[in-house]
Design a protein around this motif. Structure first.
Motif, short mmCIF file in Angstrom:
data_model
loop_
_atom_site.label_atom_id
_atom_site.label_comp_id
_atom_site.label_asym_id
_atom_site.label_seq_id
_atom_site.Cartn_x
_atom_site.Cartn_y
_atom_site.Cartn_z
N MET A 175 -1.72 13.44 -10.95
CA MET A 175 -1.66 12.00 -10.67
C MET A 175 -3.06 11.39 -10.67
N ALA A 176 -4.06 12.11 -10.18
CA ALA A 176 -5.40 11.57 -10.07
C ALA A 176 -6.04 11.33 -11.43
N GLU A 177 -5.46 11.92 -12.49
CA GLU A 177 -6.05 11.75 -13.81
C GLU A 177 -5.65 10.43 -14.46
N HIS A 178 -4.71 9.71 -13.87
CA HIS A 178 -4.21 8.47 -14.46
C HIS A 178 -4.54 7.28 -13.57
N PRO A 179 -4.84 6.15 -14.17
CA PRO A 179 -5.14 4.98 -13.35
C PRO A 179 -3.89 4.44 -12.67
N ALA A 180 -4.10 3.70 -11.58
CA ALA A 180 -2.98 3.08 -10.88
C ALA A 180 -2.40 1.95 -11.72
N TYR A 181 -1.10 1.76 -11.62
CA TYR A 181 -0.44 0.67 -12.34
C TYR A 181 -0.42 -0.56 -11.42
N PRO A 182 -1.07 -1.64 -11.82
CA PRO A 182 -1.12 -2.83 -10.94
C PRO A 182 0.20 -3.58 -10.95
N VAL A 183 0.61 -4.03 -9.80
CA VAL A 183 1.86 -4.76 -9.68
C VAL A 183 1.79 -5.63 -8.43
N GLY A 184 2.47 -6.76 -8.44
CA GLY A 184 2.55 -7.61 -7.26
C GLY A 184 3.88 -7.40 -6.57
N LEU A 185 3.85 -6.98 -5.30
CA LEU A 185 5.08 -6.72 -4.55
C LEU A 185 5.57 -8.00 -3.88
N ARG A 186 6.84 -8.28 -4.03
CA ARG A 186 7.46 -9.43 -3.38
C ARG A 186 8.20 -8.90 -2.15
N LEU A 187 7.58 -9.05 -1.01
CA LEU A 187 8.06 -8.39 0.20
C LEU A 187 8.77 -9.33 1.16
N SER A 188 9.00 -10.56 0.77
CA SER A 188 9.62 -11.51 1.68
C SER A 188 10.98 -11.01 2.16
N GLY A 189 11.13 -10.92 3.48
CA GLY A 189 12.38 -10.49 4.08
C GLY A 189 12.66 -9.01 3.98
N ARG A 190 11.73 -8.25 3.40
CA ARG A 190 11.94 -6.80 3.23
C ARG A 190 11.17 -6.01 4.28
N ARG A 191 11.73 -4.89 4.66
CA ARG A 191 11.18 -4.10 5.76
C ARG A 191 9.89 -3.41 5.32
N VAL A 192 8.86 -3.61 6.09
CA VAL A 192 7.58 -2.94 5.91
C VAL A 192 7.21 -2.26 7.22
N VAL A 193 6.84 -1.00 7.13
CA VAL A 193 6.49 -0.23 8.33
C VAL A 193 4.99 0.02 8.33
N VAL A 194 4.37 -0.28 9.46
CA VAL A 194 2.95 -0.03 9.64
C VAL A 194 2.79 0.96 10.78
N LEU A 195 2.16 2.08 10.49
CA LEU A 195 1.92 3.11 11.50
C LEU A 195 0.46 3.04 11.92
N GLY A 196 0.24 2.76 13.20
CA GLY A 196 -1.10 2.62 13.72
C GLY A 196 -1.46 1.16 13.93
N GLY A 197 -2.02 0.86 15.11
CA GLY A 197 -2.33 -0.52 15.44
C GLY A 197 -3.82 -0.79 15.60
N GLY A 198 -4.65 -0.02 14.87
CA GLY A 198 -6.09 -0.17 14.99
C GLY A 198 -6.68 -1.19 14.03
N GLN A 199 -7.96 -0.98 13.68
CA GLN A 199 -8.68 -1.93 12.86
C GLN A 199 -8.09 -2.07 11.45
N VAL A 200 -7.61 -0.96 10.88
CA VAL A 200 -7.02 -1.04 9.54
C VAL A 200 -5.81 -1.96 9.56
N ALA A 201 -4.93 -1.76 10.53
CA ALA A 201 -3.75 -2.62 10.64
C ALA A 201 -4.15 -4.07 10.88
N GLN A 202 -5.17 -4.27 11.71
CA GLN A 202 -5.61 -5.63 12.00
C GLN A 202 -6.06 -6.36 10.74
N ARG A 203 -6.70 -5.63 9.81
CA ARG A 203 -7.16 -6.26 8.58
C ARG A 203 -6.01 -6.50 7.60
#
Length: 410
Positions: free
Chosen positions: A1-29
């Motif tokens: 996987m590391a040999e290939h570039p990431a595929y750019p895409v825009g996620l449409r997350l309105s109303g969809r469940r997103v889980v964030v683990l950890g409430g520190g500085q990364v989450a704050q940003r």
């Protein structure tokens, strides 16, 4: 996987469940962008920063105050893993892989299935920058590219032409006190996109040289028929060019609504059915004294400041200024357009109780390369103006704040 570039895409997350683990500085940003995207966000963390906690308190996110547990990523569309526990991060990452949930990991990007780009926004455009070479990721370089592109879009140095038909309209742009760097970001961007610019002589003239050759520049100071008819001619020009489907910018000095006749132009456009956007500008009444080292307010010296027009003398029947009341105030008085009337203004203020020794500063061509400051008192200001040949445009400051800063230089 590391040999290939990431595929750019825009996620449409309105109303969809997103889980964030950890409430520190990364989450704050990262949480504000997820909130702005309309995601249904669940934060799983025993602790959180005060800012993250405030997001939960206001209902922007749902906070489950506990460590990660197997099954937390069920039904999620996207996950941000940012705990301080490497083992929990690895377990959550494995769960995301099993459930085919796109997952970002703050501790180990190589083990993630998604990367967060460096993003920025400018007037309906989102700029997202990713490093294509996984082996040479440099977040600071990526962020620098993002910043350069966004800044170029905002200040008009990077212009992408519109290929769809634009709605006819006028932007009333406050250009600030004269220094081209003091126009707002939005004002500069609209100026860069203009087809026609109708400019005041007190606007930031240096910016006109940056306009592409196809842009028509109309000098409002040269429109004929005198002052009253000049304003009528300006109004007509705004309407005429907007009706031709052109992007029109009315570039004014200072702020459009501070002695700038901006509302007259807004009213004329409204009567013609032309949409108008008003972009506030930095008023010379505050910025020019500041550039000369004079604060219009200062603790223990002045708790108020009043801005008045001096374009007509106090004894002129057209004057709407209550000069006797101003003489009784203890704060700062800022006078615009009053150079040729300052002698009569000073006499009136003294006659109604202001001390003749009250300090006065005149700042000519404020914020430009030609700026100079001349100091006097109410008793001496008329003669000082003549002796020093002070010319408009100049901002006049009356009050004790004139002596607060360092000793003035010409």
């Amino acid at each position: 996987m590391a040999e290939h570039p990431a595929y750019p895409v825009g996620l449409r997350l309105s109303g969809r469940r997103v889980v964030v683990l950890g409430g520190g500085q990364v989450a704050q940003r990262r949480l504000p962008a997820l909130i702005a995207a309309g995601a249904d966000i669940v934060l799983v963390s025993p602790e959180a920063t005060p800012s993250v906690e405030a997001m939960a308190d206001t209902g922007e996110i749902t906070w489950q105050r506990r460590p990660y547990a197997e099954g937390d990523l069920a039904e999620a569309w996207y996950a941000l893993i940012a705990t301080s526990d490497p083992r929990a991060n690895a377990q959550a990452s494995a769960e995301a892989e099993r459930h085919r949930v796109w997952c970002v990991r703050s501790d180990d990007a190589d083990q993630a299935t998604a990367w967060t780009p460096a993003t920025g926004h400018s007037e309906g455009v989102t700029v997202a920058v990713l490093t294509t070479d996984a082996r040479g990721r440099d977040p600071r370089h990526t962020a620098a590219i993002r910043d350069a592109v966004v800044e170029g879009l905002r200040d008009g140095t990077l212009v992408a032409p519109h290929h769809r038909t634009r709605t006819a309209g006028v932007a009333l742009v406050g250009g600030g006190p004269g220094d081209p760097d003091l126009i707002t970001v939005r004002g500069r961007r609209l100026l860069a996109e203009a087809d026609v610019v109708i400019a005041d002589r007190l606007g930031p003239r240096d910016l006109l040289a940056e306009l592409p050759p196809h842009v028509e520049v109309i000098d409002a100071a040269k429109i004929p028929y005198g002052r009253y008819m000049a304003q009528e001619a300006i109004n007509n020009a705004l309407v005429e060019h907007a009706r031709q489907g052109k992007a029109v910018v009315r570039l004014k000095g200072g702020d459009p609504f501070v002695f700038g006749r901006g509302m007259e132009e807004v009213q004329a456009l409204a009567e013609a059915g032309i949409p108008c956007t008003v972009v506030p500008g930095i008023s010379s009444s505050i910025s020019v004294p500041g550039a000369a080292g004079i604060p219009v307010t200062h603790r223990g010296v002045a708790h108020e400041f009043t801005v008045v027009s001096g374009h007509v003398a106090p004894d002129d029947e057209r004057s709407l200024v209550d000069w006797p009341s101003l003489a009784r105030l203890t704060g700062t008085l800022v006078i615009l357009m009053g150079v040729d009337k300052i002698g009569k203004i000073a006499e009136t203020l003294v006659a109604h109780g202001k001390s003749p020794e009250t300090p006065v500063a005149l700042v000519q061509e404020g914020t430009t390369a030609a700026q100079r400051r001349v100091d006097a008192t109410l008793a001496t200001v008329a003669e000082t103006v003549r002796a020093e040949d002070v010319k408009p445009p100049a901002v006049i400051v009356v009050g004790a704040v004139v002596g607060v800063g360092p000793h003035p230089t010409a």
